[in-house]
Design a protein around this motif. Structure first.
Motif, PDB file in Angstrom:
ATOM      1  N   SER A 488       0.810  -1.223   0.000  1.00  0.00           N
ATOM      2  CA  SER A 488       0.000   0.000   0.000  1.00  0.00           C
ATOM      3  C   SER A 488       0.838   1.266   0.000  1.00  0.00           C
ATOM      4  O   SER A 488       0.338   2.334  -0.375  1.00  0.00           O
ATOM      5  CB  SER A 488      -0.935   0.002   1.215  1.00  0.00           C
ATOM      6  OG  SER A 488      -0.189  -0.078   2.425  1.00  0.00           O
ATOM      7  N   GLN A 492       1.459   2.075  -7.491  1.00  0.00           N
ATOM      8  CA  GLN A 492       1.068   0.946  -8.322  1.00  0.00           C
ATOM      9  C   GLN A 492       0.961   1.365  -9.783  1.00  0.00           C
ATOM     10  O   GLN A 492       0.532   2.474 -10.099  1.00  0.00           O
ATOM     11  CB  GLN A 492      -0.272   0.364  -7.850  1.00  0.00           C
ATOM     12  CG  GLN A 492      -0.261  -0.102  -6.415  1.00  0.00           C
ATOM     13  CD  GLN A 492       0.732  -1.209  -6.165  1.00  0.00           C
ATOM     14  OE1 GLN A 492       0.942  -2.078  -7.005  1.00  0.00           O
ATOM     15  NE2 GLN A 492       1.356  -1.197  -4.990  1.00  0.00           N
ATOM     16  N   THR A 504       1.108  -6.406  -9.014  1.00  0.00           N
ATOM     17  CA  THR A 504       1.295  -5.245  -8.155  1.00  0.00           C
ATOM     18  C   THR A 504       2.788  -5.027  -7.884  1.00  0.00           C
ATOM     19  O   THR A 504       3.629  -5.859  -8.203  1.00  0.00           O
ATOM     20  CB  THR A 504       0.554  -5.423  -6.828  1.00  0.00           C
ATOM     21  OG1 THR A 504       1.023  -6.633  -6.203  1.00  0.00           O
ATOM     22  CG2 THR A 504      -0.933  -5.533  -7.049  1.00  0.00           C
ATOM     23  N   VAL A 647      -3.787  -3.676  -0.553  1.00  0.00           N
ATOM     24  CA  VAL A 647      -3.208  -4.103  -1.822  1.00  0.00           C
ATOM     25  C   VAL A 647      -2.500  -5.434  -1.585  1.00  0.00           C
ATOM     26  O   VAL A 647      -1.654  -5.542  -0.700  1.00  0.00           O
ATOM     27  CB  VAL A 647      -2.212  -3.054  -2.359  1.00  0.00           C
ATOM     28  CG1 VAL A 647      -1.633  -3.510  -3.694  1.00  0.00           C
ATOM     29  CG2 VAL A 647      -2.891  -1.694  -2.502  1.00  0.00           C
ATOM     30  N   THR A 651      -1.188 -10.090  -7.676  1.00  0.00           N
ATOM     31  CA  THR A 651      -2.503 -10.135  -8.295  1.00  0.00           C
ATOM     32  C   THR A 651      -2.428 -11.099  -9.465  1.00  0.00           C
ATOM     33  O   THR A 651      -1.935 -10.746 -10.547  1.00  0.00           O
ATOM     34  CB  THR A 651      -2.939  -8.743  -8.767  1.00  0.00           C
ATOM     35  OG1 THR A 651      -2.917  -7.843  -7.656  1.00  0.00           O
ATOM     36  CG2 THR A 651      -4.337  -8.774  -9.343  1.00  0.00           C
TER      37      THR A 651
END
Length: 697
Positions: A488, A492, A504, A647, A651
């Motif tokens: 976080s 990004q 990410t 986050v 991903t």
């Protein structure tokens, strides 16, 4: 003076005719001295050069100190609260949910409310002397505690309903033969890895145990239900079948906050501390699934001819990347050794006659969830969060070895002793590195793996895709520590060309051997160089010995501990030192090189052990546990109010999601495609006419 020289018929020298030699000038006759003979003149030049270099070094360090003093000093907070009842604290472990802090002391294991600083339960055992304690969550408000004592024995506890149950002692039978030096459970408590060392022959091995977590959760729930239904005296008289109590307890003694003691039954009052020797129940046994020694050193091929050497390569035990599958026979290696010695005859005389190996052999390991490196379980959605493999590397080695934890293994028992049974484990894959591995780190979801080498290179692997994401040279010195930061706090990359989530980015905190700190962005499309947030230490007192990262509330803040005992909070994004944390002047850190500390209560509390300053080293100094409330630090006020999105570290969209996203994108752009076709069709007739004209000519 010039007139007198001219009257003597001597022209004064011109500045252009002067020699560049510093000694070629007119001196006072009283200063003329005869030149020193050799070798004294050479010694004088060497000493003069040495003094000049030393003076330059002194001037450089003094200038650095002057610049450091001119800087604005961060605020210093001396607001520690002393907890005098914990004078024998040896290890701390905070629960990941921020509720509890587990304290290991001489003869007891305590549960502390991390926010209220209140002792909730004490498990007493005079033979218990833990110096290492690790906590993980295995259920709803159920915690697994793993600790090591001074004798190298591993203990396993569980905590539920603010009570502690002693579950297992893993290596008690072989404790005299092997001493456990390191233990690490998986994040969900399914597996436990132990590094055991034999003091007699310095043999080191890795053992991995599989914990029956589901059975333990069911047994703990039965114990909790029984404790809620019955009082302690009734529980001692009638114990449920399968839950056998090892000893009969007296009614518990509760110590109130005013120091008074009262005798009560099994239920404890809210404002009291429960202190018992604990209920010892029988739990399901753990299974040994792996026992691995250090891989064999590279040896010559046993074949005496090329055909025999090729047959040796057909051995199914050979793993690609391990280096053992080669055709170099012993005669060939001897010939190459003789040629090398002859070519470097003038330097071979300085070679050591015996190979010097590291006296302390270390084994480092990490548990991994399914990925393309070992794809077993990747097709099962329910098994994606359960560890299926373990990555191991040994000190002095340049290989990162993966072993599967789900494949069936063969047990080879030696004659006469079943304890010496060896589990025949074959590595699944080997990642060879460019140099010796010195540090490694794994993201909390085990999706990313960072490997640091002795040549200063850091390689980041995408464990899920089984590919290298980034390889960056950080320093010329060895990498000593790696830590993954929260994604976080990292910018990004938004790929607008894709309608489904992509990979990410996150930061990795890198510490080098010169105590410098660097921030590396391991994003796949980020080519920026690493950010230096702490320069190399000027002296040994400012060497960084320990780093602790704040939880999700302040993910960009780290706690640094220096060798001289000073502690600082630093923002890794801005590289700004926020404040200094100091114990009372009468105390100091017990072990600055390995401090006993823990950040708990979601980063709001810091528990740290300090010892009273003693001028006489022979006297044993008294120690205490101190608490710092970070909520009261003005330097952190701006961090508590920040809102940060959640986050993930990785991903990875499944193929169904990607296909559905592409279909939606195609349906969405169907109108644009129709317009392009309508504009294109009228032009095709004109282009066809032109092509026909060109062919006719």
């Amino acid at each position: 003076m010039a007139l007198i020289i001219k009257s003597l018929g001597v022209d004064p020298p011109n500045y252009d005719e002067l020699s560049d030699d510093e000694d070629d000038f007119v001196k006072d006759p009283s200063q003329f001295r005869a030149a020193l003979p050799q070798p004294y003149r050479f010694v004088d030049e060497v000493l003069s050069l040495f003094i000049d270099e030393v003076w330059e070094e002194i001037t450089f360090k003094e200038n650095e100190k002057a610049v450091e003093r001119a800087k604005v000093r961060p605020p210093k907070y001396e607001c520690a609260v002393e907890m005098q009842e914990h004078t024998q604290t040896k290890a701390l472990a905070a629960s990941h949910d921020g509720r509890y802090l587990f304290i290991a002391s001489s003869g007891e294991l305590s549960i502390l409310d991390a926010s209220k600083k209140k002792v909730l339960y004490k498990h007493e055992n005079e033979h218990l002397d833990l110096h290492t304690l690790i906590c993980c969550i295995i259920g709803v408000e159920i915690y697994l505690l793993v600790g090591l004592d001074e004798q190298g024995v591993c203990h396993v506890f569980s905590s539920a309903d603010e009570k502690i149950f002693e579950m297992k002692v893993l290596n008690e039978d072989v404790g005299d033969k092997f001493h456990v030096t390191k233990c690490q459970p998986s994040s969900d408590g399914d597996y436990l890895g132990l590094v055991a060392e034999n003091p007699t022959n310095s043999d080191v091995m890795l053992e991995v145990y599989s914990f029956p977590r589901d059975s333990w959760l069911k047994e703990i729930e039965d114990i909790k239900a029984k404790l809620h239904q019955s009082d302690a005296p009734k529980l001692q008289e009638a114990v449920e079948p399968g839950l056998e109590e090892k000893e009969t307890e007296e009614p518990s003694t509760l110590t109130t906050g005013e120091g008074e003691e009262e005798e009560v039954s099994g239920r404890k009052s809210v404002d009291s501390v429960e202190s018992k020797k604990g209920y010892n129940f029988k739990f399901t046994a753990a299974n040994l699934v792996m026992r691995q020694h250090r891989p064999d050193k590279l040896q010559a091929n046993q074949g005496i001819s090329p055909s025999a050497a090729l047959k040796e390569l057909s051995d199914p035990k050979l793993i690609l990347g391990s280096g053992h599958g080669h055709l170099l026979t012993r005669p060939y290696i001897d010939i190459r050794q003789e040629a090398f010695d002859e070519l470097h005859r003038d330097k071979v005389m300085y070679k050591l006659t015996e190979s010097v190996e590291s006296s302390h052999l270390e084994c480092n390991f990490h548990f991994f969830t399914p990925g393309l490196a070992i794809p077993y379980g990747i097709e099962q959605p329910g098994a994606l969060k359960k560890p299926t493999s373990i990555g191991v590397w040994w000190s002095g080695s340049c290989q990162f070895i993966y072993y599967s934890l789900t494949r069936p293994v063969k047990v080879k028992k030696t004659a006469g002793d079943s304890q010496d049974a060896e589990l025949d484990i074959k590595p699944e894959t080997v990642w060879p590195q460019a140099s010796v591995i010195s540090a490694s780190a794994v993201s909390p979801d085990s999706a990313l793996v960072a490997i640091g080498l002795t040549n200063g290179l850091v390689t980041v692997w995408d464990k899920y895709l089984c590919c290298v994401r980034k390889s960056v040279l950080i320093s010329k010195l060895a990498i000593t520590n790696l830590d993954f930061m929260e994604p976080s706090i990292c910018p990004q990359f938004n790929n607008r060309q894709r309608s489904y989530p992509t990979t990410t980015s996150c930061y990795i905190l890198v510490r080098c051997a010169d105590s410098s700190l660097h921030l590396l962005n391991c994003g796949p499309l980020d080519n920026a160089p690493p950010i230096t947030i702490a320069n190399p230490s000027v002296d040994d007192d400012h060497v960084i010995t320990a780093i602790d990262i704040f939880p999700a509330k302040c993910p960009e803040v780290i706690l640094k501990v220096h060798k001289n005992g000073t502690m600082f909070l630093q923002d890794v994004i801005s590289a700004k030192t926020l404040c200094e944390i100091a114990l009372p002047t009468s105390h100091e850190l017990t072990t600055p090189w390995q401090p006993v500390m823990s950040i708990s209560a979601f980063g709001q509390m810091l528990y740290i052990k300090g010892s009273q300053r003693n001028e006489e080293e022979s006297e044993k100094s008294a120690s205490s546990l101190f608490v710092f409330q970070f909520r009261s630090f003005p330097a952190l006020d701006s961090y508590w109010v920040k809102s940060r999105p959640t986050v993930p570290y990785l991903t990875a969209s499944p193929i169904e999601t990607r296909v559905a996203a592409l279909l939606r994108q195609r349906v969405k752009t169907s109108g644009e495609r129709q317009q392009r076709l309508q504009k294109r069709w009228p032009l095709m007739k004109q282009e066809a006419i032109k092509i026909a004209q060109i062919k006719s000519h």
